[in-house]
Motif scaffolding. Sequence first.
Motif, PDB file in Angstrom:
ATOM      1  N   GLY A  81       0.718  99.352  36.105  1.00  6.81           N
ATOM      2  CA  GLY A  81       0.087 100.665  36.022  1.00  6.81           C
ATOM      3  C   GLY A  81       0.883 101.688  36.809  1.00  6.81           C
ATOM      4  N   ALA A  82       0.610 102.974  36.521  1.00  2.03           N
ATOM      5  CA  ALA A  82       1.233 104.043  37.303  1.00  2.03           C
ATOM      6  C   ALA A  82       0.742 103.977  38.746  1.00  2.03           C
ATOM      7  CB  ALA A  82       0.904 105.400  36.686  1.00  2.03           C
ATOM      8  N   ASP A  83      -0.461 103.444  38.949  1.00  2.00           N
ATOM      9  CA  ASP A  83      -0.996 103.310  40.317  1.00  2.00           C
ATOM     10  C   ASP A  83      -0.064 102.508  41.218  1.00  2.00           C
ATOM     11  OD1 ASP A  83      -3.229 104.819  39.843  1.00  2.00           O
ATOM     12  OD2 ASP A  83      -4.611 103.126  39.645  1.00  2.00           O
ATOM     13  N   TYR A 108      -5.811 113.842  41.349  1.00  2.00           N
ATOM     14  CA  TYR A 108      -6.030 112.405  41.247  1.00  2.00           C
ATOM     15  C   TYR A 108      -6.190 111.771  42.640  1.00  2.00           C
ATOM     16  CZ  TYR A 108      -5.257 107.641  39.516  1.00  2.00           C
ATOM     17  OH  TYR A 108      -5.370 106.319  39.210  1.00  2.00           O
ATOM     18  N   CYS A 151       0.564 116.704  39.817  1.00  2.00           N
ATOM     19  CA  CYS A 151       0.000 116.042  38.634  1.00  2.00           C
ATOM     20  C   CYS A 151      -0.073 117.065  37.505  1.00  2.00           C
ATOM     21  CB  CYS A 151      -1.389 115.499  39.003  1.00  2.00           C
ATOM     22  SG  CYS A 151      -2.136 114.465  37.740  1.00  2.00           S
ATOM     23  N   ASN A 155      -5.242 115.873  36.579  1.00  2.00           N
ATOM     24  CA  ASN A 155      -6.538 115.212  36.518  1.00  2.00           C
ATOM     25  C   ASN A 155      -7.279 115.609  37.809  1.00  2.00           C
ATOM     26  OD1 ASN A 155      -8.673 113.442  36.407  1.00  2.00           O
ATOM     27  ND2 ASN A 155      -7.430 111.579  36.491  1.00  2.00           N
ATOM     28  N   ASP A 182       3.309 113.440  38.304  1.00  4.86           N
ATOM     29  CA  ASP A 182       2.475 112.441  37.634  1.00  4.86           C
ATOM     30  C   ASP A 182       2.186 112.947  36.225  1.00  4.86           C
ATOM     31  OD1 ASP A 182       0.459 110.755  36.741  1.00  4.86           O
ATOM     32  OD2 ASP A 182      -0.528 110.631  38.704  1.00  4.86           O
ATOM     33  N   ALA A 184       0.752 111.230  33.682  1.00  4.14           N
ATOM     34  CA  ALA A 184      -0.095 110.225  33.021  1.00  4.14           C
ATOM     35  C   ALA A 184      -0.629 110.715  31.666  1.00  4.14           C
ATOM     36  CB  ALA A 184      -1.263 109.848  33.937  1.00  4.14           C
ATOM     37  N   TYR A 185      -0.794 112.026  31.525  1.00  9.45           N
ATOM     38  CA  TYR A 185      -1.378 112.584  30.281  1.00  9.45           C
ATOM     39  C   TYR A 185      -0.362 113.370  29.466  1.00  9.45           C
ATOM     40  CZ  TYR A 185      -5.575 111.242  32.709  1.00  9.45           C
ATOM     41  OH  TYR A 185      -6.520 110.505  33.370  1.00  9.45           O
ATOM     42  N   THR A 209       2.322 106.232  32.044  1.00 14.68           N
ATOM     43  CA  THR A 209       1.437 105.071  31.881  1.00 14.68           C
ATOM     44  C   THR A 209       1.171 104.772  30.412  1.00 14.68           C
ATOM     45  OG1 THR A 209      -0.731 104.154  32.439  1.00 14.68           O
ATOM     46  CG2 THR A 209      -0.643 106.528  32.081  1.00 14.68           C
ATOM     47  N   SER A 211      -1.855 103.663  29.859  1.00  9.83           N
ATOM     48  CA  SER A 211      -3.323 103.580  29.936  1.00  9.83           C
ATOM     49  C   SER A 211      -4.054 104.669  29.164  1.00  9.83           C
ATOM     50  CB  SER A 211      -3.773 103.678  31.398  1.00  9.83           C
ATOM     51  OG  SER A 211      -3.314 102.585  32.137  1.00  9.83           O
ATOM     52  N   LYS A 212      -3.427 105.799  28.913  1.00  7.12           N
ATOM     53  CA  LYS A 212      -4.160 106.946  28.370  1.00  7.12           C
ATOM     54  C   LYS A 212      -3.858 107.120  26.879  1.00  7.12           C
ATOM     55  CE  LYS A 212      -5.782 107.196  32.506  1.00  7.12           C
ATOM     56  NZ  LYS A 212      -5.140 107.723  33.681  1.00  7.12           N
ATOM     57  N   ARG A 220      -2.708  97.326  32.086  1.00  7.58           N
ATOM     58  CA  ARG A 220      -2.113  97.613  33.397  1.00  7.58           C
ATOM     59  C   ARG A 220      -0.594  97.652  33.301  1.00  7.58           C
ATOM     60  NH1 ARG A 220      -4.108 100.370  34.683  1.00  7.58           N
ATOM     61  NH2 ARG A 220      -3.693 100.333  36.916  1.00  7.58           N
ATOM     62  N   CYS A 221      -0.098  98.716  32.696  1.00  8.24           N
ATOM     63  CA  CYS A 221       1.350  98.877  32.563  1.00  8.24           C
ATOM     64  C   CYS A 221       1.708 100.348  32.706  1.00  8.24           C
ATOM     65  CB  CYS A 221       1.810  98.338  31.215  1.00  8.24           C
ATOM     66  SG  CYS A 221       3.598  98.380  31.006  1.00  8.24           S
TER      67      CYS A 221
HETATM   68  C1  LIG Z   1      -5.120 107.171  35.035  1.00  3.54           C
HETATM   69  C2  LIG Z   1      -4.158 107.834  35.956  1.00  3.54           C
HETATM   70  C3  LIG Z   1      -3.167 107.111  36.622  1.00  3.54           C
HETATM   71  C4  LIG Z   1      -3.140 105.604  36.678  1.00  3.54           C
HETATM   72  O1  LIG Z   1      -2.661 105.049  35.566  1.00  3.54           O
HETATM   73  P1  LIG Z   1      -2.582 103.449  35.466  1.00  3.54           P
HETATM   74  O2  LIG Z   1      -1.299 103.285  34.720  1.00  3.54           O
HETATM   75  O3  LIG Z   1      -3.779 103.030  34.685  1.00  3.54           O
HETATM   76  O4  LIG Z   1      -2.521 102.867  36.830  1.00  3.54           O
HETATM   77  C5  LIG Z   1      -2.248 107.799  37.394  1.00  3.54           C
HETATM   78  N1  LIG Z   1      -2.326 109.121  37.511  1.00  3.54           N
HETATM   79  C6  LIG Z   1      -3.273 109.845  36.903  1.00  3.54           C
HETATM   80  C7  LIG Z   1      -3.294 111.311  37.060  1.00  3.54           C
HETATM   81  C8  LIG Z   1      -4.226 109.224  36.120  1.00  3.54           C
HETATM   82  O5  LIG Z   1      -5.207 109.932  35.576  1.00  3.54           O
END
Ligand SMILES: *Cc1c(COP(=O)(O)O)cnc(C)c1O
Length: 357
Positions: A81-83, A108, A151, A155, A182, A184-185, A209, A211-212, A220-221
Amino acid sequence: MSSIEELARANVRALTPYQSARRLGGQGDVWLNANEYPQAPEFQLTLQTLNRYPECQPTQVINRYADYAGVQPEQVLVSRGADEGIELLIRAFCEPGKDAILFCPPTYGMYAVSAETFGVERRTAASKTDWQLDLDSIRAQLDGAKIIYLCSPNNPTGNLLAPDDLRQVLAMAQGKALVVIDEAYIEFRLQASTANWLNEFPHLVILRTLSKAFSLAGLRCGFTLANPDVIQLLLKVIAPYPLSTPVADIAAQALSREGIAKMKANVADITANRLWLHDALKNLPCVEAIFPSVSNYLLVRFTASATVFKTLWDQGIILRDQNKQPGLAGCLRITIGNRNECERVVAALQSLPGINA
Ligand SMILES: *Cc1c(COP(=O)(O)O)cnc(C)c1O
């Protein structure tokens, strides 16, 4: 305090863990609290070599992601994950008790949690009322900051950060700190990615990520894009086998030509639903403000957000309460679900007791 607790590090004893949507719970059938895609994708496992340890950085996944992001494979790290990327950066670059990270709330929550876990100071430069960066505040706090987390799209506010501001932060941080954007989106506005700035800025890091938009939160990647010097340092601190063989297998499929086409169709579908929901919400009396969003969620300020949250919760519609974030009193974040889920939200808001009267 139990004697076991006394054994723990002081900052871990004081730590409030990240309040993830899963931890917050709820009994729902409409899950709009974690920015997940509403439908489960289907995959078949193709790698059967589970007796063997996986590659630390699976070549096919790295090559396909580099190709997708328009960067070199040496500029890509894949992680849990990005986390995990957020955390690896702190582990590799921040000296506990000495260095600081800087971030710009409302944003975030994991930047703060990861820093706290490692005993690294957290500094904040609150965003302006239009949710753009307060450049003066960032500049004033740079001394001793090693990482600046930004970000975009942000988020939970949903807006992109102005590219010119990002460039200004990169300029002021050069030689002093990493600037982590970041993304992520970013699939919801891929043209806004800063991935093509990597060759210009040695200290730029981008988080991505699956995830979105790729609908794979359960896999979890995630990915870190940066120059090879940064990637090499992160590889020193990452676990020897961060991704299991099935994860690498499915990630590679998600990044195939068909996988990417499917992601793009998801984005088109969610974007259409977001426009629909925005339109349906804007005339409801309980809605005070809807913030413009380039993502798979809408941040909405309600006249009585606690009642809205509870009433929808009781109907099995689970939203994300943002009241505790600076500047977000009265705000709830609504993930864009399928059309039926968007309709459920609107119907529930239309029949709120006493508010719409
Ligand atoms: C969901 C999210 C992440 C985490 O993404 P994962 O890959 O699921 O760990 C990171 N940054 C932001 C802004 C997010 O919304």
